[in-house]
Design a protein around this motif. Structure first.
Motif, short mmCIF file in Angstrom:
data_model
loop_
_atom_site.label_atom_id
_atom_site.label_comp_id
_atom_site.label_asym_id
_atom_site.label_seq_id
_atom_site.Cartn_x
_atom_site.Cartn_y
_atom_site.Cartn_z
N CYS A 46 33.42 32.46 44.55
CA CYS A 46 33.11 31.19 43.88
C CYS A 46 34.20 30.83 42.88
O CYS A 46 34.57 29.65 42.76
CB CYS A 46 31.75 31.27 43.18
SG CYS A 46 30.35 31.35 44.32
N THR A 47 34.72 31.80 42.17
CA THR A 47 35.79 31.55 41.21
C THR A 47 37.06 31.07 41.90
O THR A 47 37.70 30.11 41.46
CB THR A 47 36.09 32.83 40.40
OG1 THR A 47 34.90 33.22 39.73
CG2 THR A 47 37.20 32.60 39.41
N VAL A 48 37.42 31.72 43.00
CA VAL A 48 38.62 31.32 43.74
C VAL A 48 38.47 29.90 44.27
O VAL A 48 39.40 29.08 44.19
CB VAL A 48 38.93 32.32 44.88
CG1 VAL A 48 39.98 31.78 45.83
CG2 VAL A 48 39.36 33.65 44.30
N TRP A 53 39.84 24.08 43.81
CA TRP A 53 39.45 22.67 43.62
C TRP A 53 40.11 22.08 42.38
O TRP A 53 40.56 20.94 42.38
CB TRP A 53 37.95 22.53 43.51
CG TRP A 53 37.23 22.63 44.82
CD1 TRP A 53 37.78 22.53 46.07
CD2 TRP A 53 35.84 22.85 45.01
NE1 TRP A 53 36.81 22.67 47.02
CE2 TRP A 53 35.60 22.87 46.40
CE3 TRP A 53 34.77 23.03 44.14
CZ2 TRP A 53 34.34 23.06 46.93
CZ3 TRP A 53 33.52 23.22 44.69
CH2 TRP A 53 33.32 23.23 46.06
N ILE A 54 40.17 22.84 41.30
CA ILE A 54 40.79 22.34 40.07
C ILE A 54 42.28 22.10 40.28
O ILE A 54 42.83 21.09 39.82
CB ILE A 54 40.54 23.34 38.91
CG1 ILE A 54 39.06 23.30 38.52
CG2 ILE A 54 41.42 23.03 37.72
CD1 ILE A 54 38.66 24.35 37.53
N ILE A 55 42.95 23.00 40.98
CA ILE A 55 44.38 22.82 41.24
C ILE A 55 44.62 21.59 42.09
O ILE A 55 45.53 20.79 41.82
CB ILE A 55 44.98 24.09 41.88
CG1 ILE A 55 45.01 25.22 40.86
CG2 ILE A 55 46.36 23.83 42.44
CD1 ILE A 55 45.39 26.57 41.43
N GLU A 56 43.82 21.40 43.14
CA GLU A 56 43.97 20.22 43.99
C GLU A 56 43.74 18.93 43.19
O GLU A 56 44.50 17.97 43.32
CB GLU A 56 42.98 20.28 45.16
CG GLU A 56 43.31 21.32 46.19
CD GLU A 56 44.59 21.01 46.93
OE1 GLU A 56 44.80 19.84 47.31
OE2 GLU A 56 45.39 21.94 47.11
N TYR A 57 42.73 18.92 42.35
CA TYR A 57 42.42 17.75 41.53
C TYR A 57 43.57 17.46 40.56
O TYR A 57 43.97 16.31 40.39
CB TYR A 57 41.11 17.98 40.78
CG TYR A 57 40.72 16.86 39.86
CD1 TYR A 57 40.18 15.68 40.37
CD2 TYR A 57 40.89 16.97 38.48
CE1 TYR A 57 39.82 14.64 39.53
CE2 TYR A 57 40.53 15.94 37.65
CZ TYR A 57 40.00 14.77 38.17
OH TYR A 57 39.65 13.75 37.33
N SER A 58 44.10 18.50 39.95
CA SER A 58 45.20 18.33 39.00
C SER A 58 46.45 17.80 39.70
O SER A 58 47.16 16.95 39.15
CB SER A 58 45.52 19.64 38.30
OG SER A 58 44.43 20.08 37.54
#
Length: 83
Positions: A46-48, A53-58
């Motif tokens: 879940c953390t990975v 998702w956060i990297i893609e959004y950024s």
């Protein structure tokens, strides 16, 4: 599935007493041990996924910011001269 599969399945299941409660010994140790590892694996996955998702959004936001910075803009000033 033969009897070998049932023995393998029984190895993963904890021992339950007559009231449906875990017995204080005879299975609780291993279920706690494997439960800790399985919980850690699920939490790690879940953390990975969350970090991905956060990297893609950024990256998407960064591309939009760069595009806005590079876009040319024009300021027009109209001067009137009275005759």
């Amino acid at each position: 599935m033969g009897t070998g599969g049932n023995k393998c399945l029984a190895w993963f299941l904890p021992s339950y007493g007559p009231g449906g409660q875990l017995l204080p010994s005879g299975g609780n140790d291993w279920s706690g041990f494997w439960g800790g590892y399985i919980g850690a694996i699920i939490g790690g996955v879940c953390t990975v996924i969350g970090v991905y998702w956060i990297i893609e959004y950024s990256q998407e936001n960064n591309k939009e910011d760069v595009r806005k910075r590079v876009l040319p803009y024009m300021a027009l000033t109209v001067l009137h001269k009275e005759i």
